[in-house]
Design an enzyme around this catalytic site. Structure first.
Site, PDB file in Angstrom:
ATOM      1  N   GLU A 194       0.839  -1.184   0.057  1.00  8.84           N
ATOM      2  CA  GLU A 194       0.078  -0.097  -0.145  1.00  8.84           C
ATOM      3  C   GLU A 194       1.017   1.441   0.090  1.00  8.84           C
ATOM      4  O   GLU A 194       1.808   1.138   0.553  1.00  8.84           O
ATOM      5  CB  GLU A 194      -0.880   0.035   1.343  1.00  8.84           C
ATOM      6  CG  GLU A 194      -1.634   1.368   1.305  1.00  8.84           C
ATOM      7  CD  GLU A 194      -2.564   1.238   2.456  1.00  8.84           C
ATOM      8  OE1 GLU A 194      -3.625   0.494   2.629  1.00  8.84           O
ATOM      9  OE2 GLU A 194      -2.690   2.265   3.353  1.00  8.84           O
TER      10      GLU A 194
ATOM     11  N   TYR B 176     -11.314  -6.443   9.333  1.00  8.06           N
ATOM     12  CA  TYR B 176     -10.652  -6.090  10.365  1.00  8.06           C
ATOM     13  C   TYR B 176     -10.448  -7.063  11.443  1.00  8.06           C
ATOM     14  O   TYR B 176     -11.501  -7.769  12.129  1.00  8.06           O
ATOM     15  CB  TYR B 176     -11.545  -4.858  11.159  1.00  8.06           C
ATOM     16  CG  TYR B 176     -11.829  -3.578  10.358  1.00  8.06           C
ATOM     17  CD1 TYR B 176     -10.997  -2.599  10.496  1.00  8.06           C
ATOM     18  CD2 TYR B 176     -12.679  -3.676   9.279  1.00  8.06           C
ATOM     19  CE1 TYR B 176     -11.024  -1.536   9.633  1.00  8.06           C
ATOM     20  CE2 TYR B 176     -12.852  -2.533   8.311  1.00  8.06           C
ATOM     21  CZ  TYR B 176     -11.816  -1.390   8.327  1.00  8.06           C
ATOM     22  OH  TYR B 176     -12.148  -0.552   7.659  1.00  8.06           O
TER      23      TYR B 176
HETATM   24  P1  FAD Z   1     -17.830  -0.109   6.206  1.00  5.37           P
HETATM   25  O1  FAD Z   1     -17.635  -1.252   5.612  1.00  5.37           O
HETATM   26  O2  FAD Z   1     -18.870   0.732   5.849  1.00  5.37           O
HETATM   27  O3  FAD Z   1     -17.793  -0.394   7.967  1.00  5.37           O
HETATM   28  C1  FAD Z   1     -17.871   0.665   8.617  1.00  5.37           C
HETATM   29  C2  FAD Z   1     -18.760   0.182   9.983  1.00  5.37           C
HETATM   30  O4  FAD Z   1     -20.125   0.101   9.715  1.00  5.37           O
HETATM   31  C3  FAD Z   1     -18.526  -1.151  10.641  1.00  5.37           C
HETATM   32  O5  FAD Z   1     -18.466  -0.967  12.031  1.00  5.37           O
HETATM   33  C4  FAD Z   1     -19.039  -2.296  10.026  1.00  5.37           C
HETATM   34  O6  FAD Z   1     -19.363  -3.294  10.615  1.00  5.37           O
HETATM   35  C5  FAD Z   1     -20.600  -1.297   9.881  1.00  5.37           C
HETATM   36  N1  FAD Z   1     -21.349  -1.783   8.763  1.00  5.37           N
HETATM   37  C6  FAD Z   1     -20.921  -2.065   7.493  1.00  5.37           C
HETATM   38  N2  FAD Z   1     -21.961  -2.038   6.667  1.00  5.37           N
HETATM   39  C7  FAD Z   1     -23.124  -1.966   7.647  1.00  5.37           C
HETATM   40  C8  FAD Z   1     -24.690  -2.306   7.230  1.00  5.37           C
HETATM   41  N3  FAD Z   1     -24.908  -2.763   6.062  1.00  5.37           N
HETATM   42  N4  FAD Z   1     -25.237  -2.105   8.401  1.00  5.37           N
HETATM   43  C9  FAD Z   1     -24.825  -1.644   9.578  1.00  5.37           C
HETATM   44  N5  FAD Z   1     -23.581  -1.368   9.620  1.00  5.37           N
HETATM   45  C10 FAD Z   1     -22.642  -1.781   8.918  1.00  5.37           C
HETATM   46  N6  FAD Z   1      -9.784   5.456   4.730  1.00  5.37           N
HETATM   47  C11 FAD Z   1      -9.591   6.405   4.070  1.00  5.37           C
HETATM   48  O7  FAD Z   1      -9.921   7.613   4.090  1.00  5.37           O
HETATM   49  N7  FAD Z   1      -8.892   6.414   2.835  1.00  5.37           N
HETATM   50  C12 FAD Z   1      -7.987   5.154   2.460  1.00  5.37           C
HETATM   51  O8  FAD Z   1      -7.501   5.219   1.452  1.00  5.37           O
HETATM   52  C13 FAD Z   1      -8.167   4.124   3.452  1.00  5.37           C
HETATM   53  N8  FAD Z   1      -7.630   2.954   3.191  1.00  5.37           N
HETATM   54  C14 FAD Z   1      -7.860   1.769   3.796  1.00  5.37           C
HETATM   55  C15 FAD Z   1      -7.207   0.508   3.512  1.00  5.37           C
HETATM   56  C16 FAD Z   1      -7.288  -0.540   4.224  1.00  5.37           C
HETATM   57  C17 FAD Z   1      -7.127  -1.851   3.817  1.00  5.37           C
HETATM   58  C18 FAD Z   1      -8.260  -0.438   5.554  1.00  5.37           C
HETATM   59  C19 FAD Z   1      -8.555  -1.379   6.561  1.00  5.37           C
HETATM   60  C20 FAD Z   1      -8.952   0.911   5.959  1.00  5.37           C
HETATM   61  C21 FAD Z   1      -8.583   1.937   4.977  1.00  5.37           C
HETATM   62  N9  FAD Z   1      -9.225   3.374   5.355  1.00  5.37           N
HETATM   63  C22 FAD Z   1      -8.984   4.213   4.618  1.00  5.37           C
HETATM   64  C23 FAD Z   1      -9.843   3.450   6.690  1.00  5.37           C
HETATM   65  C24 FAD Z   1     -11.554   3.023   6.547  1.00  5.37           C
HETATM   66  O9  FAD Z   1     -12.074   4.040   5.604  1.00  5.37           O
HETATM   67  C25 FAD Z   1     -12.137   3.151   7.869  1.00  5.37           C
HETATM   68  O10 FAD Z   1     -11.441   2.082   8.552  1.00  5.37           O
HETATM   69  C26 FAD Z   1     -13.509   3.131   8.051  1.00  5.37           C
HETATM   70  O11 FAD Z   1     -13.680   3.477   9.241  1.00  5.37           O
HETATM   71  C27 FAD Z   1     -14.378   2.094   7.468  1.00  5.37           C
HETATM   72  O12 FAD Z   1     -14.176   1.681   6.290  1.00  5.37           O
HETATM   73  P2  FAD Z   1     -14.997   0.428   5.646  1.00  5.37           P
HETATM   74  O13 FAD Z   1     -14.869   0.399   4.228  1.00  5.37           O
HETATM   75  O14 FAD Z   1     -14.595  -0.686   6.360  1.00  5.37           O
HETATM   76  O15 FAD Z   1     -16.518   0.680   6.131  1.00  5.37           O
END
Ligand code: FAD
Length: 285
Positions: free
Chosen positions: A15, A145
């Protein structure tokens, strides 16, 4: 296409982040050149918090894809992005021959109000994946996670949401960084029981300075095992020794993962080709 990415028995990916200033592209490209020489299966490029600097993500991803000939995965977040702006980013990626996107929700940037954060077009990453899957040719990945997402009530709930990402079309997952492999093994077992069967890349962050560890925990919420905190206590004050010990910790972590059948490793390279090179040279591929 995805088959190519995961064609090797052992997958290695990195990354990177785009330059913060416009003038820094030349040095960023040099960093990409050095990382490219390590022959990763793909390189993912972060997206500025709140959708800022999306153009920079596209530009670096394009360099990786078209100049280095390595598959690029562009991160994209729902936070700070409307339907239209997401389609615009997808179109730019297509023009640049970048086929993969890591679809994320994103976190609320410090300068964004609660109202702005709540007013996004897509609530969760899986909602955005469904939309992009239906309106673009992007092949999508999602985040996972091993110690559960910080907002999730339980690991069970987080895994149910992760399953939704797979159902929404995610073709592979990249994990949040972790420093204790036991969390990862336990997560893999539970994910498998949930029927999550797409490839999962294990996120490894080499800690090369004591200061970096502080920032890392704040951002990721990952727990620090005693072995790592002991190492900081012993070497934290000596820059060179700390760097060496941190790289060694990452190597030992990866070797243990490989010995336990984890074959897809994603290194949070932090635009540091030298440290990343030392790790990749030491791990069996
Ligand atoms: P989601 O999948 O939407 O999940 C967020 C929360 O909502 C979780 O607690 C999940 O359990 C819950 N959830 C999910 N779906 C539902 C549903 N349908 N109903 C109810 N609850 C739900 N951030 C940046 O700004 N830029 C980046 O480039 C970046 N790169 C990353 C790369 C990696 C590998 C990782 C692990 C994280 C990265 N992040 C980045 C951080 C990320 O945006 C945060 O961790 C954010 O808080 C969650 O993103 P997510 O896509 O997992 O969200």
């Amino acid at each position: 296409m995805l088959q190519n990415m995961f064609a090797h028995k052992r997958t290695l990916s990195f990354e990177v982040f785009p330059p913060k200033k416009d003038g820094d592209f030349e040095s960023a490209f040099q960093v990409m050149d050095e990382l490219g020489k390590l022959s990763p299966d793909f390189i993912s490029v972060t997206y500025g918090a709140g959708g800022s600097r999306a153009g920079k993500t596209v530009e670096i991803a394009s360099y990786i894809q078209n100049t280095l000939g390595i598959d690029a995965v562009a991160h994209v977040t729902c936070v700070g992005s409307s339907r239209e702006s997401l389609l615009g980013v997808a179109e730019s990626l297509k023009e640049q021959n970048v086929r993969y996107a890591l679809a994320l929700r994103g976190d609320r940037p410090k300068d964004m109000t609660d109202e702005q954060f709540a007013s996004r077009d897509f609530e969760h990453a899986s909602d955005m994946m469904e939309f992009l899957g239906g309106s673009t040719d992007l092949i999508m990945a999602g985040a996972c996670y091993p110690e559960k997402h910080y907002e999730s009530f339980s690991m069970e709930a987080d895994l149910n949401h992760l399953k939704k990402k797979q159902e929404a079309g995610a073709k592979f997952l990249i994990s949040q960084m972790f420093f204790d492999n036991d969390y990862y093994y336990s997560f893999l077992e539970k994910a498998q029981k949930k029927g999550i069967d797409i490839p999962i890349c294990a996120g490894i962050m080499p800690i090369t300075s004591a200061r970096q560890l502080g920032t890392t925990i704040t951002l990721s919420g990952s727990s620090i095992p005693k072995a790592l905190s002991d190492l900081i206590a012993a070497y934290g004050d000596n820059k060179d020794d700390m760097r060496k010990a941190g790289i060694d910790y990452a190597i030992r972590q990866i070797r243990d993962l490989q010995e336990n059948g984890v074959n897809d490793i994603h290194i949070y390279a932090m635009n540091k080709p030298k440290a990343t090179g030392e790790i990749t040279a030491a791990i069996y591929r």
